[in-house]
Structures are given as C-alpha cells and as structure tokens.
Design an enzyme around this catalytic site. Structure first.
Site, short mmCIF file in Angstrom:
data_model
loop_
_atom_site.label_atom_id
_atom_site.label_comp_id
_atom_site.label_asym_id
_atom_site.label_seq_id
_atom_site.Cartn_x
_atom_site.Cartn_y
_atom_site.Cartn_z
N LYS A 292 13.32 13.22 7.84
CA LYS A 292 14.51 14.19 7.43
C LYS A 292 13.95 15.58 7.80
CE LYS A 292 16.84 12.13 3.51
NZ LYS A 292 16.83 12.21 1.89
N LYS B 115 10.64 23.74 11.06
CA LYS B 115 10.29 23.47 9.61
C LYS B 115 9.12 22.62 9.42
CE LYS B 115 15.12 23.81 8.98
NZ LYS B 115 16.63 22.97 8.76
N SER C 185 19.65 24.82 11.32
CA SER C 185 19.34 23.66 11.45
C SER C 185 18.38 23.43 12.67
CB SER C 185 20.73 22.83 11.84
OG SER C 185 20.28 21.62 12.44
N ALA C 186 17.53 22.52 12.54
CA ALA C 186 16.50 22.13 13.73
C ALA C 186 17.34 21.36 14.78
CB ALA C 186 15.43 21.10 13.16
N THR D 133 25.29 13.50 8.52
CA THR D 133 24.81 13.08 9.76
C THR D 133 23.22 12.52 9.53
OG1 THR D 133 24.62 15.37 10.12
CG2 THR D 133 26.38 14.43 11.44
N ASP E 5 21.43 24.34 6.12
CA ASP E 5 20.85 23.27 6.95
C ASP E 5 22.21 22.60 6.98
OD1 ASP E 5 19.24 21.28 8.18
OD2 ASP E 5 19.34 20.24 6.42
N LEU E 6 22.00 21.72 8.04
CA LEU E 6 23.35 20.89 8.48
C LEU E 6 23.11 19.24 8.03
CD1 LEU E 6 26.03 20.60 9.99
CD2 LEU E 6 24.64 20.49 12.17
N ASP E 7 22.37 18.49 8.65
CA ASP E 7 22.26 17.50 8.71
C ASP E 7 21.98 16.88 7.20
OD1 ASP E 7 22.95 16.87 11.39
OD2 ASP E 7 20.65 17.50 11.96
N GLU F 79 19.08 23.01 1.38
CA GLU F 79 18.18 22.26 2.15
C GLU F 79 18.28 20.72 1.56
OE1 GLU F 79 16.49 20.98 4.60
OE2 GLU F 79 16.33 22.57 5.89
N ASP F 80 18.19 19.86 2.38
CA ASP F 80 18.08 18.31 1.70
C ASP F 80 16.63 17.77 2.13
OD1 ASP F 80 18.53 17.78 4.47
OD2 ASP F 80 18.95 15.81 4.17
C1 G6P Z 1 17.73 17.91 11.90
C2 G6P Z 1 17.79 16.72 11.38
C3 G6P Z 1 16.69 15.93 11.95
C4 G6P Z 1 16.52 15.96 13.64
C5 G6P Z 1 16.63 17.46 13.99
C6 G6P Z 1 16.54 17.60 15.49
O1 G6P Z 1 16.72 18.74 11.22
O2 G6P Z 1 17.52 16.74 10.01
O3 G6P Z 1 16.89 14.41 11.48
O4 G6P Z 1 15.70 15.10 14.09
O5 G6P Z 1 17.61 18.15 13.43
O6 G6P Z 1 17.73 17.14 15.78
P1 G6P Z 1 18.27 17.17 17.34
O7 G6P Z 1 19.84 16.82 17.34
O8 G6P Z 1 17.79 18.34 18.13
O9 G6P Z 1 17.34 15.98 17.78
MG MG Z 2 18.65 18.29 6.59
#
Ligand code: G6P
Ligand code: MG
Length: 223
Positions: free
Chosen positions: A45, A144, A114-115, A17, A9-11, A168-169
């Site tokens: 999250k 997710k 990542s979403a 971020t 996962d990224l954020d 994942e966080d």
């Molecule tokens: C990740 C983050 C979420 C965010 C989602 C969508 O999963 O953890 O906090 O809402 O991505 O990100 P975006 O940049 O597409 O709005």
């Molecule tokens: Mg995350």
C-alpha cells in the site's frame, strides 16, 4: 486548529483502486511463482512502483537485471491500466465525492499527493479532476514515507503545511504526513496499521469537515 487546505492520497482513500493495484501485482507474483505472504498487501500500500516490485521479488531480487525489473514493472502497469479502463464515478469510495464537493463549494483548496503516475487518468475516469487545484508530481519527490510529496502539494496550494490536513490509507503515507512540518494526518482505515495518525476514520464518510474547516470559513467572512 483551523485548516485552510486539504491534501488527499488517491488509491484506497478516494477510489477503490488499491485493490486493482494489488490484483495486478498478485498476477505478476503468481506468474513469477513468488509467494504472497499475509502482510504483502499491507506492505504494498502506497509504495511506489519499483519499490513495490522489490517487495514482490523479495530475496530473489538479485537474480533479476535492472532491465528485466523495468520490464516486469511495465507489465504490471499495463495490467493495471487495463483494470482502470472500466473505472467510473461509481468507484469513488464512500464519502469521497461528497467531501470533495463540500470543500470545493467552499473554496477550500484541494491537492493530490499520490505516488501513482496513473493518478491524472484515474481522477479523469472518476469525474473529479476539476475539484483539484494542484496535483503533486510523484516523479519530482522522494517516495513516501518521505514527506516530500505532501510538502510539494502544500506548496502547490500556497498554504503552509501546518494549515493542511491530509488523508492517507497507508502506513507509509501517514508517516510521510507526520514528517511534513506540522501537517495533520487523517488515517483512513484501521487503527492497527494507521495508529500514528492524528485522527482515524473507517472511511471518508465518517469525516465531518464542519469540525475542521467551518471556523476558517467564518473567519474569512468576518475579516
Ligand atoms: C500508489 C498506490 C500504490 C502504487 C503507487 C504507484 O501509491 O497506493 O499501490 O504502487 O501509487 O502507482 P503507479 O500507478 O505509478 O504504478
Ligand atoms: Mg493509498
């Protein structure tokens, strides 16, 4: 288990971020005079953009047209994009750069699940795009906690799910990994929210890849 690939996962896992997403959502909530509860942060999250907006709007959601909702989500995204403009390799979370480099140097394939539709830009700003063999497209997978994006990442790397270890966080993310055909979940954060993960570390710095991948490398050398 000898793992053959890593999925991230990224954020909140690789980069700091998650707090920027939260900052942008919080500003929108304030502008709309929506309450920010103790658990709002944890709920947001890992949630995809429109689902996050629903959390912000809460019981008021029915009072907004679809068009207005799209405009609100786009407003949050513009603010987020402003915030990520100043990202640099210094915003990598502890241990992230080192772990990615360790895997890459040993030719263990790495994918992103990542979403975030902003993920490619964030990877670029962090200077880590080259480490990734595959970036799963969040627009092609159910959000997710569906396992789809993790399965798509495994497929993109051509490694079966059971040989992938994923990081994942967010609770929704750990649920997604656990539903992904035998994939192993490493929760990055606290036991209280990520209890269903197979392993939990406070940060990637505490994850020792030698314990999970070295035998895979030895096996490849011997065969
Ligand atoms: C990740 C983050 C979420 C965010 C989602 C969508 O999963 O953890 O906090 O809402 O991505 O990100 P975006 O940049 O597409 O709005
Ligand atoms: Mg995350």
């Amino acid at each position: 288990m000898i793992y053959r690939a890593a999925i991230f996962d990224l954020d909140g896992v690789i980069a700091d971020t998650a707090r920027l997403h939260l900052q942008a959502w919080r500003q929108l909530a304030e502008a709309l005079q929506r309450p920010w509860a103790d658990d709002t942060e944890e709920k947001l999250k890992g949630l995809e953009r429109m689902a996050s907006l629903e959390v912000i709007l809460g019981g008021e959601s029915g009072n907004f047209s679809e068009e207005t909702k799209l405009a609100l989500a786009s407003r949050k995204n513009s603010r987020y994009q402003e915030l990520i403009r100043s990202l640099s390799p210094e915003d990598l979370l502890p241990g992230a750069g080192k772990l990615l480099a360790w895997l890459y140097e040993r030719k263990i394939p790495i994918a992103l699940a990542s979403a975030s539709k902003n993920a490619p830009a964030v990877l670029q700003a962090l200077g880590i795009s080259d480490f990734f063999s595959y970036i799963a497209d969040p627009e092609q997978s159910a959000p997710k906690p569906s396992p789809e994006i993790f399965l798509a990442a495994a497929q993109g790397l051509q490694v079966e799910a059971e040989f992938c270890i994923a990081f994942e966080d967010a609770a929704a993310g750990v649920t997604a990994i656990k539903a992904a055909q035998g994939m192993t979940a490493v929760g990055v954060g606290s036991e209280s929210t990520l209890g269903s993960a197979d392993y939990i570390v406070g940060s990637l710095e505490m994850f020792d890849p030698k314990d999970f991948f070295l035998s895979a490398i030895r096996a490849a050398v011997v065969s």
